[in-house]
Design a protein around this motif. Structure first.
Motif, PDB file in Angstrom:
ATOM      1  N   ALA A 116       9.602   9.037   5.333  1.00 39.77           N
ATOM      2  CA  ALA A 116       9.976   9.927   4.410  1.00 39.77           C
ATOM      3  C   ALA A 116      11.107  10.754   5.086  1.00 39.77           C
ATOM      4  O   ALA A 116      12.251  10.967   4.631  1.00 39.77           O
ATOM      5  N   GLU A 117      10.812  11.184   6.250  1.00 40.10           N
ATOM      6  CA  GLU A 117      11.635  11.941   7.211  1.00 40.10           C
ATOM      7  C   GLU A 117      12.878  11.118   7.628  1.00 40.10           C
ATOM      8  O   GLU A 117      14.055  11.646   7.304  1.00 40.10           O
ATOM      9  N   LEU A 118      12.723   9.803   7.987  1.00 43.83           N
ATOM     10  CA  LEU A 118      13.461   8.771   8.243  1.00 43.83           C
ATOM     11  C   LEU A 118      14.574   8.660   7.282  1.00 43.83           C
ATOM     12  O   LEU A 118      15.849   8.681   7.201  1.00 43.83           O
ATOM     13  N   VAL A 119      14.056   8.344   5.915  1.00 44.96           N
ATOM     14  CA  VAL A 119      15.000   8.362   4.824  1.00 44.96           C
ATOM     15  C   VAL A 119      15.502   9.469   4.519  1.00 44.96           C
ATOM     16  O   VAL A 119      16.777   9.392   4.037  1.00 44.96           O
ATOM     17  N   ALA A 120      15.148  10.727   4.786  1.00 40.05           N
ATOM     18  CA  ALA A 120      16.008  11.891   4.250  1.00 40.05           C
ATOM     19  C   ALA A 120      16.922  12.145   5.553  1.00 40.05           C
ATOM     20  O   ALA A 120      18.052  12.465   5.007  1.00 40.05           O
ATOM     21  N   MET A 121      16.778  11.703   6.567  1.00 37.79           N
ATOM     22  CA  MET A 121      17.804  11.628   7.866  1.00 37.79           C
ATOM     23  C   MET A 121      19.119  10.809   7.538  1.00 37.79           C
ATOM     24  O   MET A 121      19.947  11.250   7.639  1.00 37.79           O
ATOM     25  N   ALA A 122      18.603   9.644   6.756  1.00 35.72           N
ATOM     26  CA  ALA A 122      19.605   8.758   6.256  1.00 35.72           C
ATOM     27  C   ALA A 122      20.447   8.933   5.077  1.00 35.72           C
ATOM     28  O   ALA A 122      21.503   8.999   5.211  1.00 35.72           O
ATOM     29  N   ALA A 123      19.632   9.756   4.182  1.00 31.96           N
ATOM     30  CA  ALA A 123      20.460  10.320   3.019  1.00 31.96           C
ATOM     31  C   ALA A 123      21.464  11.437   3.347  1.00 31.96           C
ATOM     32  O   ALA A 123      22.454  11.676   2.748  1.00 31.96           O
ATOM     33  N   ARG A 124      20.841  12.326   4.545  1.00 30.44           N
ATOM     34  CA  ARG A 124      21.731  13.534   4.796  1.00 30.44           C
ATOM     35  C   ARG A 124      22.948  12.942   5.694  1.00 30.44           C
ATOM     36  O   ARG A 124      23.775  13.758   6.159  1.00 30.44           O
ATOM     37  N   GLY A 125      23.058  11.720   6.189  1.00 30.38           N
ATOM     38  CA  GLY A 125      23.973  10.881   6.946  1.00 30.38           C
ATOM     39  C   GLY A 125      23.734  11.276   8.424  1.00 30.38           C
ATOM     40  O   GLY A 125      24.606  10.956   9.247  1.00 30.38           O
ATOM     41  N   GLU A 126      22.435  11.596   8.804  1.00 29.67           N
ATOM     42  CA  GLU A 126      22.264  11.871  10.098  1.00 29.67           C
ATOM     43  C   GLU A 126      22.192  10.363  10.876  1.00 29.67           C
ATOM     44  O   GLU A 126      22.262  10.363  12.096  1.00 29.67           O
ATOM     45  N   VAL A 127      21.557   9.369  10.204  1.00 32.86           N
ATOM     46  CA  VAL A 127      21.499   8.196  10.843  1.00 32.86           C
ATOM     47  C   VAL A 127      21.985   7.144   9.995  1.00 32.86           C
ATOM     48  O   VAL A 127      22.061   7.475   8.454  1.00 32.86           O
ATOM     49  N   LYS A 128      22.463   5.974  10.050  1.00 33.30           N
ATOM     50  CA  LYS A 128      23.044   4.924   9.410  1.00 33.30           C
ATOM     51  C   LYS A 128      22.952   3.561  10.011  1.00 33.30           C
ATOM     52  O   LYS A 128      23.016   3.537  11.230  1.00 33.30           O
ATOM     53  N   VAL A 129      22.265   2.871   9.025  1.00 32.91           N
ATOM     54  CA  VAL A 129      21.824   1.518   9.452  1.00 32.91           C
ATOM     55  C   VAL A 129      23.362   0.503   9.158  1.00 32.91           C
ATOM     56  O   VAL A 129      24.039   0.375   8.463  1.00 32.91           O
ATOM     57  N   HIS A 130      23.666   0.012  10.533  1.00 36.95           N
ATOM     58  CA  HIS A 130      24.834  -0.999  10.696  1.00 36.95           C
ATOM     59  C   HIS A 130      24.193  -2.142  10.237  1.00 36.95           C
ATOM     60  O   HIS A 130      23.663  -3.041  11.161  1.00 36.95           O
ATOM     61  N   VAL A 131      24.562  -2.816   9.174  1.00 39.40           N
ATOM     62  CA  VAL A 131      24.113  -4.127   8.822  1.00 39.40           C
ATOM     63  C   VAL A 131      25.307  -5.140   9.268  1.00 39.40           C
ATOM     64  O   VAL A 131      26.546  -5.152   8.626  1.00 39.40           O
ATOM     65  N   PRO A 145       0.956  -1.140  -0.082  1.00 36.57           N
ATOM     66  CA  PRO A 145       0.152   0.087  -0.130  1.00 36.57           C
ATOM     67  C   PRO A 145       0.825   1.191  -0.003  1.00 36.57           C
ATOM     68  O   PRO A 145       1.831   1.241   0.457  1.00 36.57           O
ATOM     69  N   VAL A 146       0.406   2.333  -0.707  1.00 36.87           N
ATOM     70  CA  VAL A 146       1.205   3.446  -0.825  1.00 36.87           C
ATOM     71  C   VAL A 146       1.350   3.871   0.583  1.00 36.87           C
ATOM     72  O   VAL A 146       2.473   4.759   0.998  1.00 36.87           O
ATOM     73  N   ARG A 147       0.594   3.639   1.658  1.00 35.25           N
ATOM     74  CA  ARG A 147       0.875   4.253   2.924  1.00 35.25           C
ATOM     75  C   ARG A 147       1.873   3.853   3.611  1.00 35.25           C
ATOM     76  O   ARG A 147       2.752   4.241   4.780  1.00 35.25           O
ATOM     77  N   THR A 148       2.663   2.683   2.997  1.00 41.02           N
ATOM     78  CA  THR A 148       3.661   1.838   3.840  1.00 41.02           C
ATOM     79  C   THR A 148       5.136   2.304   3.070  1.00 41.02           C
ATOM     80  O   THR A 148       6.069   1.815   3.441  1.00 41.02           O
ATOM     81  N   LEU A 149       5.243   3.314   2.051  1.00 40.56           N
ATOM     82  CA  LEU A 149       6.401   3.479   1.226  1.00 40.56           C
ATOM     83  C   LEU A 149       6.868   4.769   1.448  1.00 40.56           C
ATOM     84  O   LEU A 149       6.174   5.728   1.446  1.00 40.56           O
ATOM     85  N   ALA A 150       8.048   4.973   0.981  1.00 36.18           N
ATOM     86  CA  ALA A 150       8.779   6.214   0.865  1.00 36.18           C
ATOM     87  C   ALA A 150       9.715   6.036  -0.403  1.00 36.18           C
ATOM     88  O   ALA A 150      10.415   4.862  -0.572  1.00 36.18           O
ATOM     89  N   HIS A 151      10.058   7.079  -1.015  1.00 37.91           N
ATOM     90  CA  HIS A 151      11.079   7.138  -2.070  1.00 37.91           C
ATOM     91  C   HIS A 151      12.334   6.904  -1.647  1.00 37.91           C
ATOM     92  O   HIS A 151      12.700   7.422  -0.589  1.00 37.91           O
ATOM     93  N   LYS A 152      13.458   6.056  -2.207  1.00 39.13           N
ATOM     94  CA  LYS A 152      14.655   5.968  -1.713  1.00 39.13           C
ATOM     95  C   LYS A 152      15.651   6.602  -2.621  1.00 39.13           C
ATOM     96  O   LYS A 152      15.593   6.562  -4.012  1.00 39.13           O
ATOM     97  N   PRO A 153      16.098   7.817  -1.926  1.00 36.55           N
ATOM     98  CA  PRO A 153      17.265   8.330  -2.940  1.00 36.55           C
ATOM     99  C   PRO A 153      18.436   7.538  -3.352  1.00 36.55           C
ATOM    100  O   PRO A 153      18.774   6.319  -2.695  1.00 36.55           O
ATOM    101  N   ARG A 154      18.820   7.838  -4.576  1.00 38.80           N
ATOM    102  CA  ARG A 154      20.085   6.708  -5.137  1.00 38.80           C
ATOM    103  C   ARG A 154      21.113   6.748  -4.239  1.00 38.80           C
ATOM    104  O   ARG A 154      21.802   5.724  -4.487  1.00 38.80           O
TER     105      ARG A 154
END
Length: 309
Positions: A262-277, A108-117
């Protein structure tokens, strides 16, 4: 399509690689070809049937809720996404059947956000559930602000490590509890580490003599029950354990929210958060991924590589 699904509740051995029909699309739904799927502690609890009373369930049940991938097709009413768009998703419905451990997911669209390349797809797959849990806890439940002292219990795990980074991005001073082997990891995220176990309250008080402004608990049990004593007057408490309401705190149950995501993804794109895999498994090895996550000692996140299934 290939997917990891279960036909009954049980241990990791019930996870099966199956050939299932391609999902059908409703008008507000997007078909996503999954590149990576995140593995969360909730997944093994769902697999074992612990939350069967909370959700209507249908078998075969495809596991998982986190994904990064590419839009293949859109429903008739979708204007937010187009084929070829890269997306991140926390795909949770009100019933359990169609998860993200598969080549194709109807989201559903309510579950998605665009991912920056610029955002790595592996890291993106580990972001949604853990990141939204942390983001919604800190922003909605604890109202963390610049200058606050935030205490995060279990700060080295998937949710905790993101909570540390989000807290720092909000301008808070962050103290994180973890085993000593994870102290350097927490320092690298900007937290001041303290060790679990007897004497925890004293160690926290040594860092924050007047108490902390907010506690985000990811442990429950004795750790949760000892947390109110660490708060200064007017301090706030939130936890993923329902017992927190009896202590005057807020219960955190993550929900899909496209604005928050979308805000969470933006924070990741700005380097404010990083997922440690910390570990990656092929889709067919989902049982091994569950076994690892179920130990409760994972630093950061575990993901499944789906696109080569």
């Amino acid at each position: 399509m290939k997917a990891i699904a279960i036909q009954r509740y049980g241990g990791p051995e019930v996870l099966q690689l199956m050939d299932l029909p391609e999902p059908r699309l409703g008008p507000d739904v997007v078909l996503v070809r999954v590149r990576y799927a995140g593995v969360n502690p909730a997944d093994w609890k769902i697999r074992e049937g612990y939350i069967d009373d909370w959700f209507e369930s249908h078998f075969p049940m495809v596991m998982g809720c986190d994904l990064s991938g590419v839009v293949v097709r859109t429903g008739l009413g979708v204007t937010e996404f187009a084929p070829g768009d890269e997306v991140v998703g926390y795909v949770r419905a009100d019933h359990m059947q169609r998860g993200t451990y598969g080549e194709l997911v109807a989201a559903p669209v309510r579950t998605l956000a665009h991912k920056p390349r610029s955002l790595d797809p592996r890291e993106a797959a580990g972001l949604p559930a853990a990141g939204l849990t942390a983001y919604q806890a800190l922003r909605r439940h604890l109202d963390v602000r610049a200058g606050d002292v935030l205490l995060v219990h279990a700060a080295a795990g998937g949710v905790g490590s993101l909570a540390v980074q989000i807290g720092r991005a909000l301008g808070a001073r962050v103290i994180g509890t973890a085993s000593e082997r994870n102290h350097d990891f927490l320092r690298s995220l900007g937290a001041e580490p303290v060790t679990y176990g007897p004497g925890l309250a004293g160690r926290v008080r040594a860092l924050a003599p007047e108490g902390v402004d907010a506690v985000f608990d990811l442990m429950g049990g004795d750790t949760l029950h000892g947390s109110p004593a660490l708060l200064r007057a007017g301090g706030r408490l939130a936890s993923i354990s329902g017992d927190v309401t009896g202590l005057g705190g807020r219960y955190v149950f993550v929900r899909p929210d496209p604005v928050d995501l979308a805000e969470l993804v933006a924070m990741a794109a700005r380097g404010e958060v990083k997922v440690h895999v910390s570990a990656e498994f092929p889709l067919a090895d989902a049982a091994r991924a569950h076994e690892l996550v179920q130990t409760g000692h994972v630093r950061g996140k575990v993901v499944l590589a789906v696109e080569t299934a």
